[in-house]
Design an enzyme around this catalytic site. Sequence first.
Site, PDB file in Angstrom:
ATOM      1  N   ASP A  25       2.316   2.619   2.485  1.00 43.84           N
ATOM      2  CA  ASP A  25       2.228   3.403   3.719  1.00 43.84           C
ATOM      3  C   ASP A  25       3.492   3.245   4.561  1.00 43.84           C
ATOM      4  O   ASP A  25       4.109   2.184   4.579  1.00 43.84           O
ATOM      5  CB  ASP A  25       1.005   2.966   4.535  1.00 43.84           C
ATOM      6  N   CYS A  83      -2.905   5.276   5.920  1.00 46.47           N
ATOM      7  CA  CYS A  83      -4.363   5.367   5.832  1.00 46.47           C
ATOM      8  C   CYS A  83      -4.959   5.679   7.210  1.00 46.47           C
ATOM      9  O   CYS A  83      -4.269   5.670   8.223  1.00 46.47           O
ATOM     10  CB  CYS A  83      -4.911   4.048   5.313  1.00 46.47           C
ATOM     11  N   CYS A  88      -2.967  -2.799   8.819  1.00 46.33           N
ATOM     12  CA  CYS A  88      -2.590  -1.434   9.207  1.00 46.33           C
ATOM     13  C   CYS A  88      -2.172  -1.400  10.676  1.00 46.33           C
ATOM     14  O   CYS A  88      -1.275  -0.641  11.052  1.00 46.33           O
ATOM     15  CB  CYS A  88      -3.748  -0.476   8.966  1.00 46.33           C
ATOM     16  N   CYS A 103       0.829  -1.206   0.000  1.00 47.76           N
ATOM     17  CA  CYS A 103       0.000   0.000   0.000  1.00 47.76           C
ATOM     18  C   CYS A 103       0.864   1.257   0.000  1.00 47.76           C
ATOM     19  O   CYS A 103       0.356   2.354  -0.202  1.00 47.76           O
ATOM     20  CB  CYS A 103      -0.946   0.018   1.208  1.00 47.76           C
TER      21      CYS A 103
END
Length: 147
Positions: free
Chosen positions: A35, A58, A102, A33
């Site tokens: 991140d 995110c 996450c 992603c």
Amino acid sequence: MYTEKVMDHFMNPRNVGEIENADGVGEVGNVKCGDIMRIYIKVRDEHIEDIKFKTFGCGSAIAASSIATELIMGLSIDEALKVTNKQVVDALGGLPPVKIHCSVLAEQALKAAIYDYAHKNNLVYEGLAGFDPHEDHDHHDVVEIEF
Ligand code: FES
């Protein structure tokens, strides 16, 4: 889809920022992603005296890191190393399954920060056994290991 707790920590994240002269800094990224999460810790008498985070991530990563800093503040290093992403997710009242990774990012960044502290001070912690801050934290690998 998101609990009130998640929304609260996303909208008003706690302990955001940097610590000047931090005792340990950990950064992990997720190649899938893109991140990135960075955690700073200040250690005194083997306890996490202060912790802050910064993320290009995110909303779930922000909420997970924010609540993780609250869980970890004041703990001993050994206790902090035992905090799992499951505890972080539970404290948030849950995350959608596709967002579980996450919270793993927050756990890994904390471990990387403690690893940095341990490395600089020639310390060894059982909770860091097998942890490699440079490994690729791929979504699937991490999720498979944790769940
Ligand atoms: Fe990658 Fe949330 S989508 S950390």
